[in-house]
Design an enzyme around this catalytic site. Structure first.
Site, PDB file in Angstrom:
ATOM      1  N   GLY A  27       0.838  -1.186   0.000  1.00 55.09           N
ATOM      2  CA  GLY A  27       0.000   0.000   0.000  1.00 55.09           C
ATOM      3  C   GLY A  27       0.875   1.238   0.000  1.00 55.09           C
ATOM      4  O   GLY A  27       2.110   1.163  -0.033  1.00 55.09           O
ATOM      5  N   GLU A  30       3.890   1.730   2.374  1.00 61.98           N
ATOM      6  CA  GLU A  30       5.024   0.812   2.244  1.00 61.98           C
ATOM      7  C   GLU A  30       5.890   1.134   1.017  1.00 61.98           C
ATOM      8  O   GLU A  30       6.890   0.469   0.781  1.00 61.98           O
ATOM      9  CB  GLU A  30       4.546  -0.646   2.124  1.00 61.98           C
ATOM     10  CG  GLU A  30       3.871  -1.185   3.363  1.00 61.98           C
ATOM     11  CD  GLU A  30       2.457  -0.682   3.506  1.00 61.98           C
ATOM     12  OE1 GLU A  30       2.171   0.014   4.510  1.00 61.98           O
ATOM     13  OE2 GLU A  30       1.636  -0.942   2.616  1.00 61.98           O
ATOM     14  N   GLU A  49      -4.661  -9.582   2.868  1.00 65.05           N
ATOM     15  CA  GLU A  49      -3.585  -9.611   3.859  1.00 65.05           C
ATOM     16  C   GLU A  49      -3.522 -10.913   4.653  1.00 65.05           C
ATOM     17  O   GLU A  49      -2.429 -11.375   5.000  1.00 65.05           O
ATOM     18  CB  GLU A  49      -3.723  -8.416   4.813  1.00 65.05           C
ATOM     19  CG  GLU A  49      -3.358  -7.086   4.193  1.00 65.05           C
ATOM     20  CD  GLU A  49      -4.489  -6.409   3.433  1.00 65.05           C
ATOM     21  OE1 GLU A  49      -4.324  -5.245   3.036  1.00 65.05           O
ATOM     22  OE2 GLU A  49      -5.544  -7.060   3.238  1.00 65.05           O
ATOM     23  N   HIS A  72      -0.254  -3.456   5.325  1.00 65.47           N
ATOM     24  CA  HIS A  72      -0.557  -2.059   5.034  1.00 65.47           C
ATOM     25  C   HIS A  72      -1.305  -1.403   6.182  1.00 65.47           C
ATOM     26  O   HIS A  72      -2.501  -1.658   6.378  1.00 65.47           O
ATOM     27  CB  HIS A  72      -1.374  -1.967   3.747  1.00 65.47           C
ATOM     28  CG  HIS A  72      -1.746  -0.566   3.362  1.00 65.47           C
ATOM     29  ND1 HIS A  72      -0.855   0.470   3.381  1.00 65.47           N
ATOM     30  CD2 HIS A  72      -2.922  -0.028   2.938  1.00 65.47           C
ATOM     31  CE1 HIS A  72      -1.448   1.577   2.989  1.00 65.47           C
ATOM     32  NE2 HIS A  72      -2.713   1.303   2.723  1.00 65.47           N
ATOM     33  N   GLY A 400      -8.388 -22.537  14.912  1.00 59.96           N
ATOM     34  CA  GLY A 400      -9.751 -22.518  14.437  1.00 59.96           C
ATOM     35  C   GLY A 400     -10.161 -21.373  13.538  1.00 59.96           C
ATOM     36  O   GLY A 400     -11.282 -21.381  13.039  1.00 59.96           O
TER      37      GLY A 400
END
Length: 537
Positions: A27, A30, A49, A72, A400
């Site tokens: 993003g 970054e 992500e 991000h 889980g």
């Protein structure tokens, strides 16, 4: 000589530690980190992500080193938190670097800015920091790598403001940290003495055995004791060869049923296992009267909340080696071998049952293949019919949060470029189906066997158990997974009748390690039992 930038210092540290494969979803915050991307680095893009975190986790488990994940800012970290939760509970070492808005804007609550970023991922990271100064970023990342790798291993989070990457900073050399430790000799002496006098010992093997590469030591101890061996409830890994005559099966996540399984034993030793992981409250005791518990694990937190028994805080390899040396050969009778289920019938023109699929998978799966599973409705049938024999040979989520299996298989396949087989349910697949695109883009050698039962069958089964014959929101029938897979670049095929299945599996499992991913969409019918009622009762 010019002073390096933060970016240059971090790249050098990553290269020095062999961390040249980076998983992420980029993003705006970054972009400075990605400037002048090194030719010897690989960026593995996840289209969501949580997929990036799952792929990094599989890679870390395959390489046994911490993997780097780039997320991000606040929104990207939020998307990833389910997978971060899995990594934390499953002790997967990750260094998570999240972008943050420029330091000059933070006070103004900017667009995409993260308020209190070090608090956001807690408590499901081992530590979380935003460095106070730009020049501290390389040292903080180096510390994060060491913390992630220290037992119990797990994810570590670092937030980096975007304008830090171009600021000057000093190189940070990697340091050796030997983090294995063993118990006090007196504690192991006392445990050995109790094991010498007990009549019916049992071992409960948890994911820590596989995580610490201590399968050989656990097997040697079991054979010295002639002890029954069980896998802990909902374990994310296998730490004992399931074809071994001492292996008894998988403990259920129900206190009463678990206590009944362990009631025949007077001493139970849990190795690298939570004691115990339950999914349903049934008011049962952790152990039956007359069963004494000892617990060996590297995590003092696990030892602290243990409701009963004696804990010994230790890493497993040195402790199990020493414990075996202290024990004499025994003449006690070993437990009877675990029963095997009868073969599933295959009738021409009939629908495919999970049991038939797993029987055929067992006969075709090479012993050295890694098996990844995320098919909760059919886990018991898979365990019963497809035994895992090797260290690192089985991976699933022990915590889980769904969506783990597809990306985990991609990262694990990229770790050593050996074909991975991933058995996944239709419901689980839809949480992270974007991983198929990453698998195709990087030619990851993964064979996906997708079991389509038209819904969230595990939730339906849980509903029936508590008296809900119909649970709304559990029907997801009608998805063409083969077409969806092909649209993401992953070749696919279908099998809908029993007669089609052998040839379809031969094709899917016979691909070489250089052939890239493949998905086999299998329509299944019938029930393979539930997570709470294994076939063996």
């Amino acid at each position: 000589m010019t002073t390096p930038t933060v970016r240059e210092a971090v790249v050098r540290f990553l290269r020095d530690t062999g961390t040249t494969t980076v998983f992420g979803n980029p993003g705006s915050t970054e972009l400075r980190m990605l400037r002048d991307w090194p030719a010897d680095f690989t960026y593995v893009l996840g289209l969501q992500e949580s997929v990036a975190v799952g792929m990094a986790a599989g890679y870390a488990l395959g390489t046994r080193r911490a993997a780097l994940v780039s997320l991000h800012s606040a929104g990207g970290v939020g998307h990833a938190l389910g997978a971060v939760f899995n990594a934390y509970r499953d002790r997967v070492p990750l260094v998570i670097v999240a972008g943050q808005q420029a330091r000059s804007l933070i006070q103004l609550r900017p667009f995409l800015g993260a308020d209190e970023p070090a608090l956001f991922p807690r408590p499901y990271v081992k530590s979380a920091r935003q460095p106070e100064r730009a020049e501290d970023v390389p040292a903080v990342l180096a510390e994060a790598y060491r913390v992630a790798m220290a037992p119990p291993r797990g994810p570590v989070f670092v937030s980096v403001p975007e304008d830090d990457w171009d600021r000057p900073a000093e190189h940070v050399a990697p340091r050796a940290v030997h983090s294995g430790f063993t118990a006090a000799p007196a504690a192991l002496d006392a445990l050995a003495a109790r094991l010498e006098t007990c009549a019916r010992p049992a071992l409960v093997v948890g994911p820590g055995v596989d995580d610490e590469d201590a399968l050989d030591q656990a097997r040697t101890l079991a054979e010295r004791l002639r002890a029954a061996v069980w896998i802990s409830p909902l374990s994310g890994r296998s730490g004992f060869p399931e074809s071994h005559p001492l292996f008894q099966g998988f403990l259920p996540p129900l206190a009463r049923a678990l206590s009944a399984r362990l009631a025949p034993y007077d001493v139970v030793v849990a190795l690298g296992a939570p004691v115990f992981t339950y999914h349903v409250a049934d008011g049962g005791p952790p152990l039956a009267p007359g069963t004494e518990l000892f617990h060996l694990d590297c995590d003092p937190g696990q030892a602290a909340w243990l409701p009963t028994g004696t804990s010994i805080v230790t890493t497993l390899r040195p402790a199990l080696t020493r414990l075996t040396e202290l024990l004499k050969e025994t003449d006690r009778e070993p437990p009877p071998p675990r029963p095997t289920p009868p073969p599933a019938p295959a009738l021409a023109g009939q629908d495919i049952t999970p049991e038939l699929l797993f029987d055929l998978l067992r006969s075709r799966l090479p012993r050295d293949r890694v098996l990844v599973e995320e098919a909760p409705s059919h886990r018991d049938a898979l365990h019963a019919r497809v035994p895992v024999a090797s260290s690192g040979g089985f991976l699933t989520t022990g915590s889980g949060a769904l969506g783990w299996g597809l990306p985990l298989a991609v990262g694990r396949a990229l770790a050593d470029r050996r074909r991975v087989v991933c058995v996944v349910g239709d419901g689980s697949a839809m949480y992270s189906v974007q991983a198929l695109w990453s698998a195709a883009r990087h030619t990851a050698p993964v064979t996906y066997v997708l079991l389509d039962n038209g819904g969230y069958a595990a939730v339906r089964a849980r509903g029936r158990r508590i008296g809900l014959p119909a649970v709304p929101g559990t029907d997801i029938a009608g998805i063409d997974f083969a077409a969806l897979s092909e649209s993401l670049g992953c070749p696919a095929a279908r099998a809908e009748q029993a007669a089609e299945l052998p040839a379809a599996l031969d094709r899917a499992l016979g691909l070489g390690d250089d052939a890239g991913p493949f998905l086999l969409h299998v329509a299944v019918t019938g029930s393979a039992g539930t997570l709470y009622e294994p076939w063996a009762g």
